[in-house]
Design an enzyme around this catalytic site. Structure first.
Site, PDB file in Angstrom:
ATOM      1  N   TYR A 143      38.459  41.024  56.023  1.00  9.86           N
ATOM      2  CA  TYR A 143      38.853  39.890  55.191  1.00  9.86           C
ATOM      3  C   TYR A 143      38.728  40.295  53.740  1.00  9.86           C
ATOM      4  O   TYR A 143      37.713  40.875  53.336  1.00  9.86           O
ATOM      5  CB  TYR A 143      37.947  38.694  55.485  1.00  9.86           C
ATOM      6  CG  TYR A 143      38.224  37.462  54.650  1.00  9.86           C
ATOM      7  CD1 TYR A 143      37.309  37.032  53.685  1.00  9.86           C
ATOM      8  CD2 TYR A 143      39.384  36.715  54.830  1.00  9.86           C
ATOM      9  CE1 TYR A 143      37.562  35.890  52.928  1.00  9.86           C
ATOM     10  CE2 TYR A 143      39.633  35.577  54.064  1.00  9.86           C
ATOM     11  CZ  TYR A 143      38.722  35.169  53.114  1.00  9.86           C
ATOM     12  OH  TYR A 143      38.965  34.050  52.359  1.00  9.86           O
ATOM     13  N   ASP A 236      36.903  47.484  49.597  1.00 12.04           N
ATOM     14  CA  ASP A 236      36.530  46.111  49.297  1.00 12.04           C
ATOM     15  C   ASP A 236      35.018  46.001  49.490  1.00 12.04           C
ATOM     16  O   ASP A 236      34.533  45.890  50.614  1.00 12.04           O
ATOM     17  CB  ASP A 236      37.278  45.136  50.220  1.00 12.04           C
ATOM     18  CG  ASP A 236      36.886  43.702  49.902  1.00 12.04           C
ATOM     19  OD1 ASP A 236      37.635  42.784  50.321  1.00 12.04           O
ATOM     20  OD2 ASP A 236      35.855  43.489  49.258  1.00 12.04           O
ATOM     21  N   LYS A 264      30.604  38.338  44.409  1.00  8.38           N
ATOM     22  CA  LYS A 264      29.342  37.819  44.939  1.00  8.38           C
ATOM     23  C   LYS A 264      28.129  38.207  44.072  1.00  8.38           C
ATOM     24  O   LYS A 264      27.862  37.608  43.048  1.00  8.38           O
ATOM     25  CB  LYS A 264      29.199  38.264  46.394  1.00  8.38           C
ATOM     26  CG  LYS A 264      30.271  37.634  47.322  1.00  8.38           C
ATOM     27  CD  LYS A 264      30.083  38.014  48.757  1.00  8.38           C
ATOM     28  CE  LYS A 264      31.277  37.634  49.602  1.00  8.38           C
ATOM     29  NZ  LYS A 264      31.280  36.232  50.059  1.00  8.38           N
TER      30      LYS A 264
HETATM   31  P1  KE4 Z   1      36.022  35.102  47.467  1.00  3.57           P
HETATM   32  O1  KE4 Z   1      37.442  34.919  47.007  1.00  3.57           O
HETATM   33  O2  KE4 Z   1      35.644  34.136  48.586  1.00  3.57           O
HETATM   34  O3  KE4 Z   1      35.017  35.110  46.328  1.00  3.57           O
HETATM   35  O4  KE4 Z   1      35.904  36.579  48.089  1.00  3.57           O
HETATM   36  C1  KE4 Z   1      36.769  36.949  49.126  1.00  3.57           C
HETATM   37  C2  KE4 Z   1      36.173  38.116  49.883  1.00  3.57           C
HETATM   38  C3  KE4 Z   1      36.710  39.371  49.675  1.00  3.57           C
HETATM   39  N1  KE4 Z   1      36.220  40.448  50.322  1.00  3.57           N
HETATM   40  C4  KE4 Z   1      35.187  40.343  51.192  1.00  3.57           C
HETATM   41  C5  KE4 Z   1      34.682  41.569  51.886  1.00  3.57           C
HETATM   42  C6  KE4 Z   1      34.594  39.080  51.446  1.00  3.57           C
HETATM   43  O5  KE4 Z   1      33.584  38.981  52.333  1.00  3.57           O
HETATM   44  C7  KE4 Z   1      35.098  37.941  50.783  1.00  3.57           C
HETATM   45  C8  KE4 Z   1      34.541  36.544  51.021  1.00  3.57           C
HETATM   46  N2  KE4 Z   1      33.576  36.424  52.066  1.00  3.57           N
HETATM   47  C9  KE4 Z   1      33.540  35.134  52.727  1.00  3.57           C
HETATM   48  C10 KE4 Z   1      32.366  35.161  53.723  1.00  3.57           C
HETATM   49  N3  KE4 Z   1      32.586  36.080  54.787  1.00  3.57           N
HETATM   50  C11 KE4 Z   1      33.436  34.005  51.779  1.00  3.57           C
HETATM   51  C12 KE4 Z   1      33.007  32.700  52.389  1.00  3.57           C
HETATM   52  C13 KE4 Z   1      34.081  31.660  52.228  1.00  3.57           C
HETATM   53  O6  KE4 Z   1      35.276  31.965  52.443  1.00  3.57           O
HETATM   54  O7  KE4 Z   1      33.694  30.505  51.904  1.00  3.57           O
END
Ligand code: KE4
Length: 426
Positions: A143, A236, A264
């Site tokens: 993701y 990523d 994060k």
């Molecule tokens: P954000 O756009 O949610 O800040 O980041 C996206 C993202 C990109 N790359 C990786 C490896 C990530 O884990 C994430 C976001 N992680 C999820 C939890 N697995 C965010 C939680 C959510 O969607 O509310």
């Protein structure tokens, strides 16, 4: 007892889709309703009904020092008195850029954005601009945020809600994204033989379909194939960056990506993302180069101050060493609790990141993760929650330990896990 939470959730559902501002919070994967948080401190969160939990979600990664760490709160409070946002370069942006480049040497230049999604999205556009090629490779279950080009066989919430290929993404765009099973070097080589690839993007340690690991040689093969064919390798590290090691997964595996997406932890809990890499690539970005990318709040002083305070505190207390010690203690105790279980459970951990798959092993890719018994997971989740332990409300997520967790938190957690495993086996 969740009366206030239920009231709030009813109200939320009237005005916010699904009652949440991000799908994974909706507890759909565990057939439940989310509680509403009142406050959080250290390893603890309290909901609006006064229930207390030991927290292993940690805001999905940012809370590596636990909640409301003094160093970060003080930095934000102090910075806020000098203004909340300027849209003008400020010294904090330079300090954070310099620190990240120092800790992650593959990053020679970096640009701040406001989420991990923006970081990944910008990496893709930059890689396409730099190589002049449109096709990209990603991996099933990884993701990278809700980027159109990457919502193809995606993980995390997309997987949790059964739509790894989101509606609304144009077929012609999705067709430019080749998604392969993680850890399959033959299919990576085949994809490169048959396509002109601009970039490969991956989570070096996939953590959005549960947590699993690159096989020996997988990352180096992807690196070599990218180099051989003139494609860019994008790591990523939004989740792993500054968590699994001071230099992230790229330090652990000794692989140098061309670009890295971050988020994060570097925001200390405030909205931040970043992307960086080789200067010759980053210099293609506007205003120097032809690849446009921008953001009103990019480099926001509060987010910069929070990120700097968090990273500096993490280094001051040698947080990575503390996290490894806590993680190892948790793993030892958890494996003892899991061993006699009547249900199949596969435990994975690296540093402060962990996952319990309700399936037999080995689990090395999405297909393996999807063998998990989601009903058993849901029962386990609720059995722990009612005993005061909050794990991520989805089988397809990863747990996080923070430096604010104590040995006694870990011991208590495993007692709860043992009781939960017994309860669900009935
Ligand atoms: P954000 O756009 O949610 O800040 O980041 C996206 C993202 C990109 N790359 C990786 C490896 C990530 O884990 C994430 C976001 N992680 C999820 C939890 N697995 C965010 C939680 C959510 O969607 O509310």
């Amino acid at each position: 007892m969740h009366s206030r939470s239920s009231e709030l959730f009813r109200a939320a559902q009237k005005r916010i889709p699904g009652g949440v501002n991000s799908p994974v919070r909706a507890f759909r994967n565990v057939d439940g309703e989310p509680f509403f948080v009142e406050r959080a401190e250290g390893s603890r969160i309290w909901d609006v009904d006064g229930n207390e939990y030991i927290d292993y979600v940690g805001s999905w990664g940012p809370a590596i020092l636990g909640h409301a760490p003094k160093a970060v709160v003080d930095a934000v409070r102090e910075t806020a008195t000098r203004g909340l946002s300027f849209g003008i370069p400020n010294s904090l942006e330079v300090e954070l850029a310099e620190l990240i480049c120092q800790w992650m040497p593959s990053i020679e230049k970096i640009r701040m954005v406001n989420s991990g999604t923006e970081a990944a999205m910008s990496c893709i556009r930059l890689a396409r601009g730099f190589t002049g090629r449109d096709k990209i490779i990603k991996f099933d279950g990884c993701y990278h945020g809700h980027v159109d080009a990457l919502l193809v066989k995606s993980g995390s919430g997309a997987l949790t809600h059964g739509r790894p290929d989101s509606a609304g993404v144009p077929k012609d765009l999705a067709a430019l994204t080749i998604s392969l099973p993680f850890n399959d070097v033959d299919l990576v080589r085949k994809a490169f033989r048959e396509n002109e690839i601009g970039a490969v993007i991956l989570e070096p340690i996939p953590a959005n379909a549960g947590l699993y690991f690159p096989r020996e040689g997988f990352l180096s093969t992807v690196r070599d194939e990218c180099t051989k064919h003139g494609a860019l390798l994008i790591f990523d590290e939004v989740m792993t960056g500054f968590r699994v090691a001071r230099g992230g997964a790229q330090e652990i595996y000794g692989i140098k990506p061309d670009l890295t997406a971050l988020g994060k932890i570097i925001g200390g809990g405030l909205p931040v993302g970043a992307f960086g890499g080789r200067a010759e690539i980053m210099d293609q970005l506007s205003p120097d180069g032809p690849v446009y990318q921008a953001g009103t709040l990019s480099g926001n002083p509060l987010a910069m101050a929070a990120g700097l305070a968090q990273l500096r505190e993490l280094e001051r207390i040698d947080g990575w060493n503390k996290l490894e010690k806590l993680g190892a203690q948790f793993e030892d105790l958890a494996r003892d609790a899991i061993a006699p279980a009547k249900v199949d459970i596969t435990f994975h951990r690296i540093g402060s990141m962990f996952c319990l798959f309700f399936a037999g092993g080995p689990i090395v890719d999405l297909a393996g993760a999807q063998r998990s018994d989601l009903k058993a997971f849901a029962k386990f989740f609720h059995a722990c929650l009612k005993r005061g332990v909050y794990f991520a409300p989805s089988q397809f997520e990863t747990g996080f330990i923070s430096t604010a967790h104590s040995s006694s938190d870990v011991e208590r957690t495993v007692v709860v896990m043992r009781e939960a495993i017994t309860e669900i086996a009935r």
